[in-house]
Design an enzyme around this catalytic site. Structure first.
Site, PDB file in Angstrom:
ATOM      1  N   ARG A 126     -41.428 -19.336  -7.854  1.00 43.25           N
ATOM      2  CA  ARG A 126     -40.983 -18.335  -6.876  1.00 43.25           C
ATOM      3  C   ARG A 126     -41.919 -17.128  -6.939  1.00 43.25           C
ATOM      4  O   ARG A 126     -42.002 -16.479  -7.991  1.00 43.25           O
ATOM      5  CB  ARG A 126     -39.553 -17.898  -7.193  1.00 43.25           C
ATOM      6  CG  ARG A 126     -38.945 -16.884  -6.233  1.00 43.25           C
ATOM      7  CD  ARG A 126     -37.557 -16.469  -6.713  1.00 43.25           C
ATOM      8  NE  ARG A 126     -36.680 -17.611  -6.883  1.00 43.25           N
ATOM      9  CZ  ARG A 126     -35.541 -17.600  -7.568  1.00 43.25           C
ATOM     10  NH1 ARG A 126     -35.138 -16.485  -8.169  1.00 43.25           N
ATOM     11  NH2 ARG A 126     -34.806 -18.687  -7.678  1.00 43.25           N
ATOM     12  N   HIS A 171     -38.564 -17.805 -12.642  1.00 46.29           N
ATOM     13  CA  HIS A 171     -39.180 -18.718 -11.679  1.00 46.29           C
ATOM     14  C   HIS A 171     -40.632 -18.328 -11.389  1.00 46.29           C
ATOM     15  O   HIS A 171     -41.464 -19.197 -11.108  1.00 46.29           O
ATOM     16  CB  HIS A 171     -38.401 -18.702 -10.368  1.00 46.29           C
ATOM     17  CG  HIS A 171     -37.142 -19.506 -10.373  1.00 46.29           C
ATOM     18  ND1 HIS A 171     -37.102 -20.849 -10.071  1.00 46.29           N
ATOM     19  CD2 HIS A 171     -35.864 -19.144 -10.638  1.00 46.29           C
ATOM     20  CE1 HIS A 171     -35.862 -21.287 -10.137  1.00 46.29           C
ATOM     21  NE2 HIS A 171     -35.079 -20.265 -10.481  1.00 46.29           N
ATOM     22  N   ASP A 178     -34.659 -24.908 -10.044  1.00 46.39           N
ATOM     23  CA  ASP A 178     -33.257 -25.056  -9.660  1.00 46.39           C
ATOM     24  C   ASP A 178     -33.098 -26.443  -9.061  1.00 46.39           C
ATOM     25  O   ASP A 178     -33.835 -26.795  -8.126  1.00 46.39           O
ATOM     26  CB  ASP A 178     -32.867 -24.015  -8.607  1.00 46.39           C
ATOM     27  CG  ASP A 178     -32.894 -22.593  -9.150  1.00 46.39           C
ATOM     28  OD1 ASP A 178     -32.857 -22.408 -10.377  1.00 46.39           O
ATOM     29  OD2 ASP A 178     -32.949 -21.658  -8.321  1.00 46.39           O
ATOM     30  N   GLU A 260     -25.806 -20.537 -14.764  1.00 46.55           N
ATOM     31  CA  GLU A 260     -26.108 -21.265 -13.530  1.00 46.55           C
ATOM     32  C   GLU A 260     -26.327 -22.744 -13.851  1.00 46.55           C
ATOM     33  O   GLU A 260     -27.327 -23.096 -14.481  1.00 46.55           O
ATOM     34  CB  GLU A 260     -27.360 -20.682 -12.851  1.00 46.55           C
ATOM     35  CG  GLU A 260     -27.213 -19.233 -12.438  1.00 46.55           C
ATOM     36  CD  GLU A 260     -28.492 -18.652 -11.839  1.00 46.55           C
ATOM     37  OE1 GLU A 260     -29.554 -19.318 -11.907  1.00 46.55           O
ATOM     38  OE2 GLU A 260     -28.431 -17.535 -11.293  1.00 46.55           O
TER      39      GLU A 260
END
Length: 288
Positions: A126, A171, A178, A260
């Site tokens: 990311r 990320h 993910d 998460e």
């Protein structure tokens, strides 16, 4: 899974991946422009050179070139995410990772294919500019267009305090992903239509957004304590599915973020102190 069925499944997944590859390769921005690779610093946390640097270090790869059967559902290039708009830095629906992380996912995929499942990635590397986009959105308390689905029980003013949004993300270092598990043969993911009625991400699977993931108890990016991997309220099949994902990835070197169920980091990280900002695109890694 019998070998004949496994072979058929692999052929079908490979064909689908090849078709997607052809589409993305011809998309705008996939011209193959290259530049000098960036070098990660080792003396402390840093951001890679220049907000518009087009290339990644040679240690980064596109996941499809390493593990073509893994399914993709890159949410941040679409408006179906907690902000309700495409995220800065996502030019193509690709999963970019450091090579060790990508190769570890390939090993995990083989394990799951033998059991009739496939991995599906939602987000991989990311760019820092994407994280900056998240931060700007989180500070705009008036923009709650996706609240009803992604954070119905959390006041937006608490997104930083509660840890759902931060100014840096693992990320951006390239070894975090993910992802979820899909039962084969994969059903299609339901289309998202902007403006449609939103359903809470913790609603029963048959009511929330139609994702072809096995039932994990919540949807992806659900800002709620029910997303904690070992939340005691999540039991039965949902808990078993979370544990299947967690143990399969642990066996190949990934560590789960307890808050998460979908978030995993491959250890040791190649770039533990560097936050990169090259865009998610073929041109960022082509020529490696």
């Amino acid at each position: 899974m019998p070998m004949t069925r496994l072979a058929s499944t692999l052929r079908a997944l490979a064909a689908a991946a090849a078709a997607l590859l052809a589409v993305t390769a011809g998309a705008p921005g996939a011209s193959g422009a290259t530049g000098t690779s960036e070098t990660a610093g080792s003396s402390g946390p840093s951001t890679s050179t220049g907000p518009f640097s087009p290339t990644a270090p040679q240690e980064f790869v596109v996941l499809r070139t390493v593990a073509p059967t893994i399914l993709h559902d890159i949410r941040y290039i679409t408006p179906h995410n907690f902000m309700g708009e495409p995220v800065d830095g996502y030019e193509q629906p690709l999963c970019v990772l450091t090579r060790p992380a990508a190769e570890a996912l390939r090993r995990a995929q083989w394990t799951l294919l033998r059991q009739g499942y496939s991995l599906k990635v939602y987000d991989c590397y990311r760019p820092q500019r994407a994280v900056d986009h998240f931060v700007r959105w989180a500070k705009d308390l008036a923009d709650e267009r996706m609240k009803a689905e992604f954070y119905p029980r959390v006041d937006k003013s608490r997104l930083f305090t509660d840890g759902y949004i931060a100014e840096k993300s693992g990320h951006s270092r390239g070894s975090t992903v993910d992802l979820t598990i899909v039962k084969l043969p994969a059903e299609p993911t339901g289309p998202y239509v902007p403006g449609e009625k939103l359903v809470p991400c913790y609603a029963p699977q048959g009511e929330r957004f139609r994702d072809n993931s096995v039932d994990m108890g919540t949807g992806y990016d659900c800002f709620d304590t029910l997303s904690h991997t070992d939340d005691p309220r999540v039991q039965g099949e949902q808990r078993a599915n979370r544990q299947l994902l967690k143990t399969t990835l642990a066996d190949v070197g990934f560590t789960n973020l307890p808050e998460e169920w979908w978030h995993f980091t491959h250890k040791p990280e190649l770039f533990p102190d560097t936050y990169f900002d090259f865009p998610v695109s073929w041109r960022s890694v082509i020529g490696h």
